[in-house]
Design an enzyme around this catalytic site. Structure first.
Site, short mmCIF file in Angstrom:
data_model
loop_
_atom_site.label_atom_id
_atom_site.label_comp_id
_atom_site.label_asym_id
_atom_site.label_seq_id
_atom_site.Cartn_x
_atom_site.Cartn_y
_atom_site.Cartn_z
N ASP A 1 9.53 2.48 -0.84
CA ASP A 1 8.56 3.17 0.00
C ASP A 1 8.90 2.80 1.45
OD1 ASP A 1 6.48 4.02 1.52
OD2 ASP A 1 4.89 3.29 0.19
N TYR B 1 0.87 -1.18 0.00
CA TYR B 1 0.00 0.00 0.00
C TYR B 1 0.90 1.22 0.00
CZ TYR B 1 -3.41 3.43 1.73
OH TYR B 1 -4.22 4.53 1.89
N LYS C 1 5.70 8.83 8.56
CA LYS C 1 5.57 8.24 9.89
C LYS C 1 6.65 8.71 10.87
CE LYS C 1 2.54 4.89 8.29
NZ LYS C 1 1.17 4.68 8.63
N1 HOZ Z 1 -3.17 3.09 6.19
C1 HOZ Z 1 -2.74 3.24 7.53
C2 HOZ Z 1 -1.96 2.10 8.02
N2 HOZ Z 1 -1.32 1.33 7.05
C3 HOZ Z 1 -3.90 3.45 8.46
C4 HOZ Z 1 -4.07 4.88 8.71
C5 HOZ Z 1 -5.13 5.24 9.74
O1 HOZ Z 1 -6.19 4.64 9.75
O2 HOZ Z 1 -4.87 6.14 10.49
#
Ligand code: HOZ
Length: 428
Positions: free
Chosen positions: A239, A144, A267
């Site tokens: 990534d 992702y 992050k």
């Molecule tokens: N896509 C985020 C973790 N892979 C989740 C983000 C969220 O829900 O804050």
């Protein structure tokens, strides 16, 4: 446990936001029950709106490597508030911040700050296309890279959690520029380069996947990507939004000894503030405006508040490199303890771990790609999640998201978590 305040807030929130949340996985859809509304965090713990407390293994989905409200981050934010929250102009803070990122990640020669991982990957792809003059992008199933149109093909994270095949709203022409291949499949990558070689602008990969749960690369897989992209003049993008500054100060590329052409970060570099970055070879990044014709911009990019939080985080990590050894040791003890508990309870559990990120997959078989991850018993994960929640342990509310340990988790927290796992597994 009383969840009445969270429940009432969720009732209201559903009238205001799609599914009552601002990001889909938070809605707890795949684990059942209503989401928790979080009131505050401290160290390794979070406290919900009803006053229940939990050991937090989500850590805001990865950024909180030092735990909640680390004093250095809080102090930096206090100081930043004194000078102003946004200028839309360069600041000295950005210079120190980008310098530190570059020192830690030597493949990054030039970089640009943005506000989210999605922006970072979207921009990196655009630069790769602008640099090569090609359109095709290879990505891997279950990875992702944010909600970038063309990268939502066979995506992990919330898309996997909710079982959405490919997002509606993405024009077919965009998806047609994406070639999605099974992660860890050398044959699939070789075949894709045989067929499309000279048309592939970029290969984008999470070097250790976090978004189908934690799935490390097979030996030689990242090396193969480097070899093929070099051979075909394709831009290799790591990534490292999840792995950057988490697996090591230099990210997964340091751990695996591979130098990508471009890297996306997010992050951890924000320490819990909204900031991300993309960067890499100067020859590629100098295509970005105002140096070159690839356009990318943002009023809040390099925002002083976010940069201050990030700087405090990076300074702390540079000054305390022992944090990584400690995380490795504690995450190892936690995963070993959970594995032993599962064996004792006769439960089929496969645990994948890379440093302080890990996933408990409810399957007896190795998880090496999206197909094998999807064979997990998600109902069993949901029961596990709820059992742990009732015992004060907060795991990701999805089988297809990595869990994270922070430097604030103590040995005692690990022992308590293992006991909670034993109790939960005993319930079936
Ligand atoms: N896509 C985020 C973790 N892979 C989740 C983000 C969220 O829900 O804050």
């Amino acid at each position: 446990m009383n969840f009445s305040r969270s429940r009432a807030l969720f009732e209201k929130a559903q009238q205001l936001m799609p599914g009552g949340v601002n990001s889909p996985v938070r809605a707890f859809r795949s684990v059942g029950g209503d989401p928790l509304f979080i009131a505050r965090g401290e160290g390794a713990k979070i406290f919900d709106a009803d006053g229940n407390q939990y050991l937090d293994y989500v850590g805001s989905w990865g950024p909180l490597l030092l735990g909640h409200r680390h004093p250095a981050v809080i102090e930096a934010l206090r100081r930043a508030l004194e000078i102003g929250t946004s200028f839309g102009a360069p600041t000295e803070l950005e210079v120190e911040f980008t310098e530190r990122i570059r020192r830690a990640v030597p493949s990054i020669e030039l970089l640009r700050l943005v506000n989210s991982g999605t922006e970072a990957t979207m921009s990196a792809i655009r630069v790769a296309r602008g640099f090569t003059g090609r359109e095709l992008v290879v990505k891997f199933e279950g990875c992702y890279h944010g909600h970038v149109d063309s990268l939502l093909v066979k995506a992990g994270s919330g898309v996997a959690t909710l079982g959405i095949p490919d997002s509606v709203g993405v024009p077919a022409a965009f998806s047609a520029t994406t070639v999605a291949l099974p992660f860890n499949s050398a044959e699939a990558v070789e075949e894709a380069f045989r067929r499309h070689g000279e048309r592939i602008a970029a290969v984008i990969v999470e070097p250790v996947v976090g978004n189908m749960g934690c799935v490390p690369p097979a030996p030689g897989f990242l090396e193969l990507l480097r070899r093929l992209t070099d051979k075909h003049g394709t831009v290799l993008i790591f990534d490292e939004v999840m792995t950057g500054f988490r697996l090591a100060l230099g990210g997964a590329q340091h751990s695996f000894g591979i130098r990508p052409d471009l890297t996306t970060l997010g992050k951890v570099i924000g320490g819990g503030l909204p900031i991300a970055a993309y960067g890499g070879r100067a020859g590629i990044m100098s295509r970005v405006a105002p140096l070159g014709p690839v356009y990318q911009a943002g009023t809040l990019s390099g925002n002083p508040l976010a940069v201050s939080g990030g700087l405090a985080m990076l300074r702390t990590l540079e000054e305390h490199p022992e944090i990584y050894g400690q995380l490795e040791q504690r995450a190892g003890r936690l995963c070993d303890g959970v594995a032993a508990a599962a064996r004792a309870a006769g439960r089929a559990l496969t645990i994948n771990r890379a440093g302080s990120m890990f996933t408990f997959f409810f399957t007896p078989d190795p998880v090496t790609d999206y197909e094998t991850a999807k064979r997990s018993d998600t109902a069993a994960y949901a029961r596990f999640f709820r059992g742990l929640l009732e015992r004060g342990v907060y795991l990701p509310p999805s089988q297809f998201e990595a869990a994270f340990l922070s430097a604030a988790h103590s040995d005692e927290d690990i022992s308590n978590t293992i006991e909670a796992v034993k109790g939960t597994l005993a319930e079936g």
